[in-house]
Design an enzyme around this catalytic site. Structure first.
Site, PDB file in Angstrom:
ATOM      1  N   GLU A  94      -9.525   0.722   5.231  1.00  0.00           N
ATOM      2  CA  GLU A  94      -9.969   0.343   3.887  1.00  0.00           C
ATOM      3  C   GLU A  94      -9.725  -1.153   3.660  1.00  0.00           C
ATOM      4  O   GLU A  94     -10.626  -1.897   3.283  1.00  0.00           O
ATOM      5  CB  GLU A  94      -9.211   1.178   2.856  1.00  0.00           C
ATOM      6  CG  GLU A  94      -9.550   0.837   1.415  1.00  0.00           C
ATOM      7  CD  GLU A  94      -8.644   1.531   0.420  1.00  0.00           C
ATOM      8  OE1 GLU A  94      -9.010   1.589  -0.755  1.00  0.00           O
ATOM      9  OE2 GLU A  94      -7.549   2.005   0.824  1.00  0.00           O
ATOM     10  N   HIS A  95      -8.497  -1.574   3.859  1.00  0.00           N
ATOM     11  CA  HIS A  95      -8.129  -2.990   3.748  1.00  0.00           C
ATOM     12  C   HIS A  95      -7.697  -3.502   5.124  1.00  0.00           C
ATOM     13  O   HIS A  95      -6.929  -2.828   5.813  1.00  0.00           O
ATOM     14  CB  HIS A  95      -6.952  -3.195   2.789  1.00  0.00           C
ATOM     15  CG  HIS A  95      -7.139  -2.611   1.428  1.00  0.00           C
ATOM     16  ND1 HIS A  95      -6.644  -1.371   1.073  1.00  0.00           N
ATOM     17  CD2 HIS A  95      -7.769  -3.103   0.330  1.00  0.00           C
ATOM     18  CE1 HIS A  95      -6.951  -1.124  -0.182  1.00  0.00           C
ATOM     19  NE2 HIS A  95      -7.641  -2.143  -0.658  1.00  0.00           N
ATOM     20  N   ASP A 134      -7.223  -6.725  -4.960  1.00  0.00           N
ATOM     21  CA  ASP A 134      -7.029  -5.614  -5.895  1.00  0.00           C
ATOM     22  C   ASP A 134      -7.315  -6.026  -7.333  1.00  0.00           C
ATOM     23  O   ASP A 134      -7.837  -5.234  -8.116  1.00  0.00           O
ATOM     24  CB  ASP A 134      -5.586  -5.114  -5.812  1.00  0.00           C
ATOM     25  CG  ASP A 134      -5.440  -3.925  -4.885  1.00  0.00           C
ATOM     26  OD1 ASP A 134      -6.459  -3.418  -4.393  1.00  0.00           O
ATOM     27  OD2 ASP A 134      -4.296  -3.496  -4.657  1.00  0.00           O
ATOM     28  N   HIS A 176       1.709   2.931  -3.281  1.00  0.00           N
ATOM     29  CA  HIS A 176       0.631   3.583  -4.024  1.00  0.00           C
ATOM     30  C   HIS A 176       0.827   5.089  -4.078  1.00  0.00           C
ATOM     31  O   HIS A 176       0.642   5.723  -5.123  1.00  0.00           O
ATOM     32  CB  HIS A 176      -0.718   3.311  -3.339  1.00  0.00           C
ATOM     33  CG  HIS A 176      -1.498   2.201  -3.948  1.00  0.00           C
ATOM     34  ND1 HIS A 176      -1.910   2.211  -5.252  1.00  0.00           N
ATOM     35  CD2 HIS A 176      -1.981   1.060  -3.420  1.00  0.00           C
ATOM     36  CE1 HIS A 176      -2.596   1.111  -5.509  1.00  0.00           C
ATOM     37  NE2 HIS A 176      -2.649   0.392  -4.404  1.00  0.00           N
ATOM     38  N   HIS A 232     -53.911  17.273   3.658  1.00  0.00           N
ATOM     39  CA  HIS A 232     -53.548  15.856   3.661  1.00  0.00           C
ATOM     40  C   HIS A 232     -54.712  15.020   4.198  1.00  0.00           C
ATOM     41  O   HIS A 232     -55.072  13.981   3.623  1.00  0.00           O
ATOM     42  CB  HIS A 232     -52.309  15.614   4.539  1.00  0.00           C
ATOM     43  CG  HIS A 232     -51.006  15.894   3.858  1.00  0.00           C
ATOM     44  ND1 HIS A 232     -50.660  17.140   3.406  1.00  0.00           N
ATOM     45  CD2 HIS A 232     -49.945  15.078   3.565  1.00  0.00           C
ATOM     46  CE1 HIS A 232     -49.463  17.092   2.864  1.00  0.00           C
ATOM     47  NE2 HIS A 232     -49.003  15.840   2.955  1.00  0.00           N
ATOM     48  N   GLN A 235       0.824  -1.208   0.000  1.00  0.00           N
ATOM     49  CA  GLN A 235       0.000   0.000   0.000  1.00  0.00           C
ATOM     50  C   GLN A 235       0.858   1.258   0.000  1.00  0.00           C
ATOM     51  O   GLN A 235       0.500   2.264  -0.613  1.00  0.00           O
ATOM     52  CB  GLN A 235      -0.923   0.007   1.210  1.00  0.00           C
ATOM     53  CG  GLN A 235      -1.937  -1.113   1.203  1.00  0.00           C
ATOM     54  CD  GLN A 235      -2.714  -1.181  -0.105  1.00  0.00           C
ATOM     55  OE1 GLN A 235      -3.477  -0.294  -0.434  1.00  0.00           O
ATOM     56  NE2 GLN A 235      -2.495  -2.249  -0.851  1.00  0.00           N
TER      57      GLN A 235
END
Length: 422
Positions: A319-320, A353, A254, A412, A251
């Site tokens: 996230e992961h 991924d 990235h 109504h 990661q």
């Protein structure tokens, strides 16, 4: 990487995708310009930011055919197999419309309808991301979206990466434009003479793309404002330091703002992983990026117990999440917040991924506390169905009218009562 006790950890460092005031101003100006001048503005921004001049933004069938010639046949087969896995997984998410009928004639239900059109943004620049194509397009296709439009910034040669075009073709995309940045988001949201508007925009991008998606939200729907990638690893003494370090770095490479965190019950593992990360960094092609990420957003936390470690993971809402502990399956029920959970030594994050099938578009920045991975339902909308019989309305009219008057809405109440005056 600094090793800390969980009790010493006040907060987890994360990069917030809010942009500067200058960036927000630039994005707003681009969007307003594209809304006003359409294709002319798109062309100017493409020349300015992508340094290429195009006579047509639409990718031709010939360009797609040429892409297949430039991608190795074995890689084409891998893309096809990955696409099949992703489609198969998302087909299991499909729900049907439904109705129920009561004895008094009342019919209630829900009608599920796919969106008419979706725009998929695929990042460009120095790297090609065919996996991003598959993960964003295939759930929309499974949902039944008829028009799927892909946009991506061209290289200076005026072309898109061959692997991206192959993935788009394999996923069934028929409308592809060589446009990127905030101008692409504006074109998808508001339309130009060349690019017709869509109902929803999905896909990752740089800060300008993220801010543009935020700006157009409300006029169109978006998937999420995705932040830098994150991984948290829950490990005990049975984990192998070289493997944990490799997963953290998967990661870190990235983005300089990516977040890589180890939470472990083993001080020995923590020390070994810290050393191993430094060793493996020296061998990485993207060493500078990964080193900056580890330095600014990497962390190792040592917990006193597995319960404390799991509590830390749930606070992170990563996230992961990788679970590399003895009897890993036994802890799944205690994990409350994570975008995707990878269980066991042989389930490293890259499996998700690219190939396994579940979507890799995941909530970041702790938003896994309340949101989910991209899925088929993101490309569908639901309509309620209500059929009241005369008997049902007669039985409930006084209650409905009373509720309406409780809220001060006389019309109504009368809309119900008018049907029984005669």
């Amino acid at each position: 990487m600094i090793i800390q006790k969980v009790s010493d950890a006040v907060s987890i460092k994360r990069s917030v995708e809010s942009g500067t005031e200058e960036q927000r101003s630039v994005v707003k100006a681009i969007i307003d310009d594209v809304r006003t001048r359409g294709d002319e503005a798109v062309k100017e921004y493409t020349e300015k930011f992508d340094r290429t001049s195009l006579s047509s933004y639409l990718v031709s069938a010939e360009e797609v055919e040429e892409a297949y010639e430039r991608v190795d046949a074995e890689l084409v087969d891998i893309i096809r197999e990955a696409a099949a896995n992703i489609q198969s997984f998302h087909e299991k998410q499909l729900h049907n419309s439904w109705m129920t009928t009561e004895k008094n004639g009342t019919i209630l239900g829900q009608k599920i309808t796919p969106l008419d059109s979706v725009g998929v943004y695929v990042p460009g620049g120095l790297a090609a991301y065919p996996s991003s194509v598959l993960m964003n397009v295939l759930p929309a296709k499974v949902a039944g979206v008829e028009r799927i439009v892909m946009v991506s910034p061209p290289g200076q040669n005026g072309k898109l990466p061959a692997a991206v075009l192959v993935a788009a073709k394999e996923a069934g995309v028929k409308e592809i434009y060589k446009v990127g940045g905030a101008q692409a988001i504006a074109a998808l949201a508001y339309g130009t003479d060349t690019i017709k508007p869509v109902d929803k925009i999905v896909g990752p991008g740089n800060i300008y793309v993220a801010l543009a998606k935020r700006e157009v939200f409300g006029d169109v729907d978006i998937d999420m404002i995705a932040g830098p990638s994150e991984i948290a690893i829950l490990a005990d003494s049975t984990a192998r330091a070289n493997e944990v370090a490799a997963d953290l770095l998967s990661q870190a490479e990235h983005d300089e703002r990516a977040c890589s965190v180890l939470v472990t019950t083993s001080e020995t593992l923590a020390e070994e992983v810290a050393s191993e990360v430094l060793r493996q960094l020296e061998e990485l092609p993207r060493k500078e990026i990964a080193s900056k990420s580890i330095q600014d957003f990497g962390a190792i936390y040592v917990a006193n117990s597995m319960d404390e470690a799991i509590n830390t993971i749930n606070q992170l809402a990563p996230e992961h999440l990788e679970i590399i502990v003895e009897n890993a399956m036994g802890y799944i029920g205690q994990i409350k917040h994570a975008g995707a959970i990878f269980i066991g030594r042989f389930s490293p994050e890259p499996v998700g991924d690219y190939f396994a099938g579940p979507n890799h578009v995941l909530p970041t920045n702790g938003t896994a506390r309340f949101s989910s991975p991209l899925n088929v339902e993101d490309f569908q909308k639901k309509s309620s169905l209500i059929v009241y019989s005369e008997q049902a309305l007669r039985e409930n009219k006084d209650k409905i009218a009373a509720f309406a008057r409780l809220e001060g809405l006389e019309a109504h109440a009368r809309a119900v009562e008018e049907r029984f005056k005669s």
